[in-house]
Design an enzyme around this catalytic site. Structure first.
Site, PDB file in Angstrom:
ATOM      1  N   LYS A  86       0.813  -1.214   0.000  1.00  0.00           N
ATOM      2  CA  LYS A  86       0.000   0.000   0.000  1.00  0.00           C
ATOM      3  C   LYS A  86       0.851   1.272   0.000  1.00  0.00           C
ATOM      4  CE  LYS A  86      -4.031  -2.134   0.240  1.00  0.00           C
ATOM      5  NZ  LYS A  86      -5.109  -1.979  -0.759  1.00  0.00           N
ATOM      6  N   GLU A 108      -9.358   6.211   2.983  1.00  0.00           N
ATOM      7  CA  GLU A 108     -10.181   5.224   3.664  1.00  0.00           C
ATOM      8  C   GLU A 108      -9.277   4.037   3.950  1.00  0.00           C
ATOM      9  OE1 GLU A 108      -9.818   5.233   0.461  1.00  0.00           O
ATOM     10  OE2 GLU A 108      -9.300   3.110   0.192  1.00  0.00           O
ATOM     11  N   SER A 373       1.597  -9.709  -0.599  1.00  0.00           N
ATOM     12  CA  SER A 373       1.288  -8.275  -0.562  1.00  0.00           C
ATOM     13  C   SER A 373       1.552  -7.616   0.787  1.00  0.00           C
ATOM     14  CB  SER A 373      -0.163  -8.054  -0.983  1.00  0.00           C
ATOM     15  OG  SER A 373      -1.038  -8.814  -0.160  1.00  0.00           O
TER      16      SER A 373
HETATM   17  C1  LIG Z   1      -1.640  -6.821   2.700  1.00  0.00           C
HETATM   18  C2  LIG Z   1      -2.793  -6.519   1.818  1.00  0.00           C
HETATM   19  N1  LIG Z   1      -2.951  -7.218   0.686  1.00  0.00           N
HETATM   20  C3  LIG Z   1      -3.977  -7.001  -0.149  1.00  0.00           C
HETATM   21  C4  LIG Z   1      -4.949  -6.065   0.137  1.00  0.00           C
HETATM   22  C5  LIG Z   1      -6.089  -5.928  -0.810  1.00  0.00           C
HETATM   23  O1  LIG Z   1      -6.064  -4.766  -1.582  1.00  0.00           O
HETATM   24  P1  LIG Z   1      -5.681  -4.789  -3.104  1.00  0.00           P
HETATM   25  O2  LIG Z   1      -6.581  -5.766  -3.769  1.00  0.00           O
HETATM   26  O3  LIG Z   1      -5.946  -3.396  -3.538  1.00  0.00           O
HETATM   27  O4  LIG Z   1      -4.266  -5.149  -3.246  1.00  0.00           O
HETATM   28  C6  LIG Z   1      -4.826  -5.305   1.300  1.00  0.00           C
HETATM   29  C7  LIG Z   1      -5.839  -4.276   1.620  1.00  0.00           C
HETATM   30  O5  LIG Z   1      -5.911  -3.698   2.625  1.00  0.00           O
HETATM   31  C8  LIG Z   1      -3.722  -5.534   2.156  1.00  0.00           C
HETATM   32  O6  LIG Z   1      -3.578  -4.847   3.278  1.00  0.00           O
END
Ligand SMILES: Cc1ncc(COP(=O)(O)O)c(C=O)c1O
Lengths: 390, 269
Positions: A86, A108, A373
């Site tokens: 993020k 948000e 992620s």
């Molecule tokens: C670690 C992590 N992975 C994935 C996501 C999902 O979001 P996005 O689909 O935009 O990657 C989030 C959302 O808060 C997150 O904190």
């Protein structure tokens, strides 16, 4: 450079109150200018390197590879500053806001990761920061609430609806409608009215660019599959984007299956939703026959969203990417599995991608690339609550 | 001129003939409940409304502030759907023109522009406001509405640049809805100081098409003030609050009628 996309096939657009149109025009123009400006990019690159800690490693997860029977590389976004991808978006957008002369930032957050990332970038750049967060998520992600406050952000609780991410986005948009002259809205995923889906993708693309080069360096070849979890879709579109032209690479997005697709309690808008408008763009949404948006359900706050980015809907329709779902139990199990196998506690969001991989090993030669992620520290309380209740 | 537009324009002309701006109360269908919603609509007609703006309850009303959002939520919790709004429309549309306020996802879910317009026309609606369908998005929906005789009423905001405002004025049917302030719906203590100027500019762009002002108008004095410069005055959150405080269908009807009577006096001023 080509203009910032307004639509992806039929999807995207700007389904917002008239009050915001001028601001979206301004943002589009500012981004078209900034992304080609060497001084903007030099500043962003330096901060990505020295502040965020990029490039993040590409890690050959040997024990996980052994377990699934083929090589798996993890793109370690969990090692980026603040613990998730993020920050890539938050840093880029706040730099852009600063360049546009906006001193007040709103955002948000669901899991709190985007809120923490935005609060961090605002502290770095000396900007005022307000983060909208549903009270259910405030409960589920308490450590991140404390982090945001410590970083000087105001956390604005949102009581509407299911008190999760959807309502937090709505509250942020309403704030933006009222304060559009002074305020920039840092949306947290590749959703929202144009130009946001393209802007967020451009900022998250660094994940895929690094990973593609790192994979080529390690293996001399491209991965057979690129796997990422999909909430709004920002980490997925970021890692997919540089591979879209590589037709031989399969792109797999993993949505939240919640209690199971058949239960109706899930977050799989691409796999089991309708075409509709949520938060300013036409995309895949969970909505009933009257057109009311439904609540999503997921153990992970970051995937607990009844919509998704419009570019994913188009990648799905064109057949370029496929979208699958993993339920809550699968994600909880994968979190534990990766912790034990690799000494990495993944975020519950990322655990969905890991779970799908565990159940769908690669057949034949080659290797997989999986976007890890974020890290799972924020999820420990929820993990413990869910696994000890069972 | 398409059928719905004719109907709306006649209402503005009738008010103008009396030397005043049109009185245009907003209500939420199914709020506080189905019965009370029907009673409120009837009370609006009896109190001399020139046109009714009828909100269709929606789960995620982005253009609305807390009062109307809460009304949406309550109406939906009570089981309201598009059908509930069409029922209100059917009940009063022969006496006063009704303009639906409906979010675009509901239009899409009910089959898209042509199908939705057919439902709305069958219920007697003269026009529709789609607050999250600004100029330039899905023009096909506007075309389909007009094809069916349903006037698409566009919004203009204080942030709308002049060239865009002129383009909106050119495609408007029925009236132009001028948003009085930068923000969502809801009562405000003060009207924006530049409002008169904004109304004048919008009227210049709209040509023959009337310009009505809404968002933030919550006192009879404000109604009177806006009525001096605009062709119509839209009263929303204040009346939604009154309907809620009424307690029963009859109480809701009395509460909104009381406010509208004062508003009418202010307009006749
Ligand atoms: C670690 C992590 N992975 C994935 C996501 C999902 O979001 P996005 O689909 O935009 O990657 C989030 C959302 O808060 C997150 O904190």
């Amino acid at each position: 450079m080509s203009p910032v996309e307004q639509r992806f096939g039929p999807y995207g657009g700007r389904y917002v109150p008239e009050t915001l149109i001028a601001a979206l025009d301004e943002l589009t123009a500012a981004w078209e200018e900034a992304r080609d400006d060497p001084s903007f990019n030099a500043r962003q690159d330096a901060l990505r390197r020295d502040f965020v800690g990029r490039p993040t490693p590409l890690y050959l997860a040997e024990r996980l590879s052994e377990r699934v029977g083929s090589r798996v590389y993890l793109k370690r976004e969990d090692l980026a500053h603040t613990g998730a991808h993020k920050i890539n978006n938050a840093l880029g957008q706040t730099l852009l806001a600063q360049r546009m002369g906006k001193r007040r930032i709103i955002a948000e957050t669901g899991a709190g990761q985007h809120g923490v990332a935005t609060a961090t970038a605002c502290a770095l750049l000396g900007l005022e920061c307000v983060v909208y967060m549903g009270t259910e998520d405030i409960r589920r992600q308490a450590p991140n609430v404390e982090r945001m406050r410590l970083l000087g952000a105001e956390v604005a609780p949102v009581e509407a609806g299911a008190r999760t991410l959807k309502e937090a986005v709505s509250a942020a948009i309403r704030d933006w409608v009222a304060n559009v002259d002074t305020t920039h809205y840092v949306i947290g995923s590749a959703v929202g009215p144009a130009p946001y889906p393209a802007l967020v993708r451009d900022l998250q693309r660094v994940i895929g660019e690094e990973a593609r080069a790192q994979a080529l360096a390690a293996e001399g070849a491209l991965p057979r599959r690129v796997i990422a979890c999909v909430g709004g879709g920002s980490n997925a579109i970021g890692i997919f984007a540089p591979f879209v032209e590589d037709a031989e690479v399969a792109l797999v997005g993993v949505e939240a299956g919640g209690d199971g697709i058949a239960s109706g309690r899930h977050g799989a808008s691409l796999g089991a939703g309708q075409t509709g408008v949520l938060h300013g763009s036409l995309s895949a949404v969970l909505s009933d026959e009257d057109g009311q948006i439904l609540e999503a359900h997921s153990v992970s706050a970051g995937l607990d969203y009844p919509g998704t980015g419009p570019e994913h809907a188009w990648l799905r329709d064109t057949g370029r990417a496929s979208y699958v779902a993993v339920d809550d139990d699968g994600a909880l199990g994968a979190l534990r599995e990766l912790a034990r196998l690799e000494g990495i506690i993944p975020a519950l969001e990322s655990s969905h991608a890991v779970a799908w991989l565990l159940e769908n090993p690669l057949q034949g030669d080659g290797f997989d690339l999986l976007c890890l992620s974020g890290r799972g520290d924020k999820d420990l309380a929820e993990y413990t609550r869910r696994t000890s209740a069972a | 001129m398409i059928a719905g537009e004719e109907r709306i324009r006649a209402a503005f002309a009738a008010a103008e003939a009396e030397g005043r701006a049109a009185l245009m109360p907003y209500m939420m269908a199914g709020f506080p409940d189905r019965e009370a919603g029907l009673a409120v609509a009837a009370a609006y007609v009896d109190a001399g409304a020139d046109l009714i703006e009828l909100g269709v309850p929606f789960s995620d009303p982005l253009a609305d502030g807390p009062a109307i959002h809460a009304a949406d939520t309550k109406a939906l919790a009570g089981g309201a759907t598009l059908r509930t709004a069409l029922e209100v429309c059917e009940a009063v549309a022969d006496r006063v023109p009704v303009v639906l306020m409906v979010y675009v996802n509901m239009v899409l879910a009910h089959g898209g522009g042509a199908e939705f317009a057919k439902l709305a026309r069958a219920a007697g609606a003269a026009g529709a406001i789609v607050p999250d369908l600004p100029l330039g998005e899905d023009e096909g929906i506007r075309d389909a509405f007009h094809e069916a005789g349903l006037a698409m009423v566009p919004l203009v905001a204080p942030t709308t640049p002049p060239d865009r405002r002129a383009r909106i004025g050119a495609v408007a049917k029925g009236f132009v809805y001028l948003v009085s302030t930068v923000g969502t719906t809801g009562e405000r203590g003060e009207l924006a100081p530049e409002l008169a100027e904004l109304v004048a500019a919008t009227k210049a762009d709209a040509g023959e098409t009337p310009v009505a002002v809404g968002f933030g108008i919550g006192t009879p004095a404000q109604v009177g003030e806006v009525g001096k410069v605009a062709d119509g005055v839209i009263i929303g959150s204040r009346l939604v609050r009154a309907a809620d405080e009424g307690g029963s269908p009859a109480g809701a009807a009395d509460a909104v009628a009381e406010f509208l009577a004062e508003a009418r006096v202010a307009l006749d001023g």
